[in-house]
Design a protein around this motif. Structure first.
Motif, PDB file in Angstrom:
ATOM      1  N   ILE A   1       0.843  -1.194   0.000  1.00 30.28           N
ATOM      2  CA  ILE A   1       0.000   0.000   0.000  1.00 30.28           C
ATOM      3  C   ILE A   1       0.878   1.243   0.000  1.00 30.28           C
ATOM      4  O   ILE A   1       0.643   2.185  -0.765  1.00 30.28           O
ATOM      5  N   MET A   2       1.907   1.252   0.845  1.00 32.14           N
ATOM      6  CA  MET A   2       2.779   2.429   0.926  1.00 32.14           C
ATOM      7  C   MET A   2       3.545   2.633  -0.375  1.00 32.14           C
ATOM      8  O   MET A   2       3.716   3.769  -0.829  1.00 32.14           O
ATOM      9  N   ASP A   3       4.010   1.562  -1.000  1.00 32.69           N
ATOM     10  CA  ASP A   3       4.709   1.694  -2.284  1.00 32.69           C
ATOM     11  C   ASP A   3       3.800   2.322  -3.328  1.00 32.69           C
ATOM     12  O   ASP A   3       4.193   3.239  -4.047  1.00 32.69           O
TER      13      ASP A   3
ATOM     14  N   ARG B   1       1.445  17.730  -6.186  1.00 36.34           N
ATOM     15  CA  ARG B   1       2.562  18.625  -6.526  1.00 36.34           C
ATOM     16  C   ARG B   1       3.161  19.312  -5.300  1.00 36.34           C
ATOM     17  O   ARG B   1       4.354  19.509  -5.220  1.00 36.34           O
ATOM     18  N   ASN B   2       2.332  19.685  -4.343  1.00 33.91           N
ATOM     19  CA  ASN B   2       2.794  20.413  -3.166  1.00 33.91           C
ATOM     20  C   ASN B   2       3.491  19.441  -2.218  1.00 33.91           C
ATOM     21  O   ASN B   2       2.911  18.451  -1.770  1.00 33.91           O
ATOM     22  N   ALA B   3       4.760  19.746  -1.881  1.00 39.58           N
ATOM     23  CA  ALA B   3       5.568  18.837  -1.054  1.00 39.58           C
ATOM     24  C   ALA B   3       4.963  18.628   0.332  1.00 39.58           C
ATOM     25  O   ALA B   3       4.953  17.509   0.857  1.00 39.58           O
ATOM     26  N   LYS B   4       4.424  19.691   0.960  1.00 40.70           N
ATOM     27  CA  LYS B   4       3.839  19.556   2.298  1.00 40.70           C
ATOM     28  C   LYS B   4       2.587  18.684   2.262  1.00 40.70           C
ATOM     29  O   LYS B   4       2.376  17.856   3.145  1.00 40.70           O
ATOM     30  N   GLN B   5       1.756  18.876   1.237  1.00 32.59           N
ATOM     31  CA  GLN B   5       0.553  18.053   1.113  1.00 32.59           C
ATOM     32  C   GLN B   5       0.915  16.594   0.852  1.00 32.59           C
ATOM     33  O   GLN B   5       0.295  15.677   1.386  1.00 32.59           O
ATOM     34  N   ARG B   6       1.930  16.385   0.025  1.00 35.23           N
ATOM     35  CA  ARG B   6       2.376  15.025  -0.280  1.00 35.23           C
ATOM     36  C   ARG B   6       2.870  14.344   1.001  1.00 35.23           C
ATOM     37  O   ARG B   6       2.537  13.203   1.294  1.00 35.23           O
ATOM     38  N   GLU B   7       3.672  15.074   1.786  1.00 32.80           N
ATOM     39  CA  GLU B   7       4.207  14.530   3.035  1.00 32.80           C
ATOM     40  C   GLU B   7       3.078  14.217   4.021  1.00 32.80           C
ATOM     41  O   GLU B   7       3.072  13.159   4.654  1.00 32.80           O
ATOM     42  N   ALA B   8       2.099  15.126   4.137  1.00 25.99           N
ATOM     43  CA  ALA B   8       0.969  14.903   5.049  1.00 25.99           C
ATOM     44  C   ALA B   8       0.147  13.697   4.611  1.00 25.99           C
ATOM     45  O   ALA B   8      -0.266  12.872   5.436  1.00 25.99           O
ATOM     46  N   PHE B   9      -0.080  13.567   3.299  1.00 27.67           N
ATOM     47  CA  PHE B   9      -0.820  12.431   2.763  1.00 27.67           C
ATOM     48  C   PHE B   9      -0.117  11.124   3.123  1.00 27.67           C
ATOM     49  O   PHE B   9      -0.741  10.179   3.614  1.00 27.67           O
ATOM     50  N   LEU B  10       1.179  11.052   2.884  1.00 22.18           N
ATOM     51  CA  LEU B  10       1.924   9.813   3.142  1.00 22.18           C
ATOM     52  C   LEU B  10       1.998   9.496   4.637  1.00 22.18           C
ATOM     53  O   LEU B  10       1.905   8.340   5.037  1.00 22.18           O
ATOM     54  N   LYS B  11       2.131  10.536   5.469  1.00 22.60           N
ATOM     55  CA  LYS B  11       2.185  10.314   6.914  1.00 22.60           C
ATOM     56  C   LYS B  11       0.843   9.765   7.413  1.00 22.60           C
ATOM     57  O   LYS B  11       0.801   8.824   8.204  1.00 22.60           O
TER      58      LYS B  11
END
Length: 200
Positions: A141-143, A154-164
C-alpha cells in the motif's frame, strides 16, 4: 488358471473419488455476435484512460472467470480477466444467476460495474458470486501510495501529510488521545475553578 475379476466401485466408494471437472465447451456466442455497442464503449473507455481496449471474448461453456465488471447493460455483462487487463469476457445476462442479496441489490441498482465477481458456468448457465479481494500488505500500500503521491500531489507539504496519514492508517496507529476518565477529571477541575470565581 483364470484370475478373478477386479472389484467394481460401489456407491459407497464414490465419495473418495475426485469430481471430474468438465472440459471447456463451446463459446456461448460467436465473437461476431458480440454487439458493436460493447466494442464501441470499450474503445471510448480506453481512449479516456490512455490504455488499449481489451479484446472482447465470449464466455465458454463450463468456464470459470474472475475479475471486476467493466460494464453492464440490459443484455450483457463485460468482465475483465487476467492481470494485464487486455482481455474481457462477455457474458449474456440471461445465462447468469446472481447468488446472494449483495449482488442482487447492486444489480437492481445498476451498480455491478467495478464489482469483483467469480462466474462459474455449468454448460451454458452460470452462477455468479462476489469475489473476496485480497488484502494488500502495508508495504505494498505504501509503495503504491508513494508512487501515486509523486505523480499526482505537486505540493511537497501536502504530499508529506498524505503519506504520513496513510502510514498511520496502514500501521493502525491512532492519534494519541487522553482516556475518557482523565478528560472528565480535567473538565471537573475546570468547572470547580470556575465555580470558585463566581460571587454569590
Amino acid at each position: 488358471m483364470q484370475q478373478p475379476p477386479l472389484p467394481q466401485p460401489t456407491p459407497a466408494d464414490s465419495h473418495s473419488q475426485q469430481p471430474v471437472k468438465k472440459e471447456l465447451g463451446d463459446f456461448i456466442m460467436s465473437k461476431d455476435a458480440i454487439p458493436t455497442g460493447l466494442h464501441n464503449y470499450m474503445k471510448k473507455v480506453a481512449e479516456s484512460t490512455g490504455k488499449p481496449a481489451p479484446d472482447l471474448i465470449p464466455a465458454r461453456q463450463n468456464g470459470s472467470y474472475r475479475g471486476p465488471v467493466l460494464m453492464e447493460n440490459n443484455g450483457y455483462l463485460v468482465q475483465s480477466v487476467g492481470q494485464d487487463g487486455n482481455k474481457a469476457i462477455v457474458h449474456k445476462k440471461d445465462n447468469l444467476t446472481l447468488e446472494g442479496d449483495y449482488l442482487n441489490q447492486r444489480a437492481a441498482a445498476g451498480k455491478l460495474r467495478g464489482t469483483n465477481l467469480q462466474i462459474h458456468y455449468k454448460d451454458d448457465k452460470a452462477q455468479v458470486y462476489p469475489l473476496a479481494e485480497k488484502k494488500l500488505a502495508p508495504e505494498t500500500i505504501m509503495d503504491k501510495a508513494q508512487k501515486y503521491a509523486a505523480e499526482n500531489i505537486r505540493n511537497a507539504k501536502q504530499r508529506e501529510a498524505f503519506l504520513k496519514h496513510l502510514e498511520n492508517v496502514t500501521q493502525h496507529k491512532q492519534p494519541e488521545q487522553p482516556d475518557k476518565a482523565q478528560k472528565a477529571a480535567e473538565q471537573g477541575k475546570k468547572a470547580e475553578k470556575a465555580a470558585h470565581g463566581i460571587e454569590r
